[in-house]
Design a protein around this motif. Structure first.
Motif, PDB file in Angstrom:
ATOM      1  N   ASP A   4       0.856  -1.189   0.000  1.00  0.00           N
ATOM      2  CA  ASP A   4       0.000   0.000   0.000  1.00  0.00           C
ATOM      3  C   ASP A   4       0.892   1.239   0.000  1.00  0.00           C
ATOM      4  O   ASP A   4       1.521   1.574   1.007  1.00  0.00           O
ATOM      5  N   ASP A   6       0.183   4.316   0.030  1.00  0.00           N
ATOM      6  CA  ASP A   6      -0.214   5.379   0.961  1.00  0.00           C
ATOM      7  C   ASP A   6       0.314   5.139   2.377  1.00  0.00           C
ATOM      8  O   ASP A   6       0.367   6.060   3.185  1.00  0.00           O
ATOM      9  N   LYS A   7       0.684   3.896   2.689  1.00  0.00           N
ATOM     10  CA  LYS A   7       1.150   3.607   4.045  1.00  0.00           C
ATOM     11  C   LYS A   7       2.660   3.713   4.199  1.00  0.00           C
ATOM     12  O   LYS A   7       3.166   3.883   5.305  1.00  0.00           O
ATOM     13  N   ASN A 179      -8.973  -3.136  -2.084  1.00  0.00           N
ATOM     14  CA  ASN A 179      -8.243  -2.097  -2.797  1.00  0.00           C
ATOM     15  C   ASN A 179      -8.345  -2.242  -4.313  1.00  0.00           C
ATOM     16  O   ASN A 179      -8.506  -3.344  -4.824  1.00  0.00           O
ATOM     17  N   LYS A 180      -8.225  -1.097  -4.978  1.00  0.00           N
ATOM     18  CA  LYS A 180      -8.042  -1.114  -6.424  1.00  0.00           C
ATOM     19  C   LYS A 180      -6.555  -1.362  -6.664  1.00  0.00           C
ATOM     20  O   LYS A 180      -5.719  -0.621  -6.157  1.00  0.00           O
ATOM     21  N   HIS A 182      -2.888  -2.368  -8.787  1.00  0.00           N
ATOM     22  CA  HIS A 182      -2.112  -2.205 -10.014  1.00  0.00           C
ATOM     23  C   HIS A 182      -0.845  -3.039  -9.898  1.00  0.00           C
ATOM     24  O   HIS A 182      -0.392  -3.336  -8.795  1.00  0.00           O
ATOM     25  N   TYR A 196       0.015  -3.589  -6.045  1.00  0.00           N
ATOM     26  CA  TYR A 196       0.102  -2.284  -5.391  1.00  0.00           C
ATOM     27  C   TYR A 196      -1.278  -1.653  -5.233  1.00  0.00           C
ATOM     28  O   TYR A 196      -2.099  -1.683  -6.171  1.00  0.00           O
ATOM     29  N   ALA A 197      -1.507  -1.054  -4.088  1.00  0.00           N
ATOM     30  CA  ALA A 197      -2.690  -0.213  -3.866  1.00  0.00           C
ATOM     31  C   ALA A 197      -2.228   1.242  -3.859  1.00  0.00           C
ATOM     32  O   ALA A 197      -1.128   1.552  -3.385  1.00  0.00           O
ATOM     33  N   ASN A 198      -3.057   2.119  -4.388  1.00  0.00           N
ATOM     34  CA  ASN A 198      -2.781   3.565  -4.412  1.00  0.00           C
ATOM     35  C   ASN A 198      -1.508   3.900  -5.192  1.00  0.00           C
ATOM     36  O   ASN A 198      -0.748   4.794  -4.808  1.00  0.00           O
ATOM     37  N   ASP A 200       0.550   5.516  -8.072  1.00  0.00           N
ATOM     38  CA  ASP A 200       0.421   6.660  -8.965  1.00  0.00           C
ATOM     39  C   ASP A 200       0.772   6.245 -10.397  1.00  0.00           C
ATOM     40  O   ASP A 200       1.640   5.406 -10.614  1.00  0.00           O
TER      41      ASP A 200
END
Ligand code: SF4
Ligand code: SF4
Length: 204
Positions: A4, A6-7, A179-180, A182, A196-198, A200
């Motif tokens: 993640d 974002d974490k 999670n969405k 990628h 991967y979540a979040n 970019d």
């Protein structure tokens, strides 16, 4: 493995734990897992640095006023379901286990570097002492004992999640549901098992 973005706070504990657990050479340019800092600048350009764990003090300094946003991206072998590294090995030293982990048989590896060149993720290096190809194994020696990979165990933010992808009850199953997701370089059809979540769109 799930990650993640974002974490992750870029603390590099995962990098240090991996080096210790897997006898990765101490120099800054040998990693089984590493963390990249992405900086999206105000002028829309992107700067990427690997966290240097204090080795390299000379990297470019980016002024705060030029930064639009920044984030960290942990990377490692993607344990591809269709791994180019396995396809190119001339002696069968790189192989996939029945449970889907890509390993290197260091008794068979002749150090030809074909796999290092074939990996689109830069996940492999030639070990300077053993002269065989080396990379992340998801800490396979720990998995077979029911333990988590070292990087997952030490992450203070639970940015890394591990488990059985097919089990909806596992931490990874929950991560996949919630999670969405990628993967890196999806157009290459390597079918990575690091999700991967979040993530970019600037990350590749
Ligand atoms: S990320 Fe690279 S080393 Fe890992 S399985 Fe894929 S091609 Fe092989
Ligand atoms: S230990 Fe966790 S938070 Fe720290 S850099 Fe690694 S993934 Fe990110």
């Amino acid at each position: 493995m799930g990650i993640d973005i974002d974490k992750c706070i870029g603390c590099a504990r995962c990098m240090q734990a991996c080096k210790t657990e897997n006898d990765v050479p101490g120099y800054p340019f040998y990693f089984r897992t590493w963390v990249e800092r992405y900086v999206i600048k105000v002028d829309k350009s992107v700067a990427v640095n690997t966290i240097n764990m204090g080795f390299d003090e000379s990297r470019d300094v980016i002024l705060e006023k030029d930064v639009m946003r920044s984030f960290f991206v942990p990377k490692l072998c993607n344990q591809c379901d269709h791994p180019p590294c396995v396809q190119v090995c001339p002696v069968g030293a790189t192989f996939k286990t029945d449970d889907g982990v890509i390993l290197v048989d260091d008794k068979r590896c002749i150090g030809c570097r074909y796999c290092i060149q074939a990996c689109p993720y830069g996940a492999r290096y030639l070990h300077p002492e053993t002269r065989v190809a080396d990379k992340c194994t998801f800490c396979y020696h720990r998995l077979v004992r029911g333990l988590l990979p070292a990087c997952v165990e030490v992450c203070p933010k639970q940015a890394r999640v591990f488990g059985d992808m097919k089990s909806i009850a596992s931490p990874l199953g929950r991560f996949i549901r919630m999670n969405k997701l990628h993967v890196l370089k999806p157009s290459l059809n390597t079918d990575p098992k690091v999700l991967y979540a979040n993530l970019d769109g600037e990350v590749n």
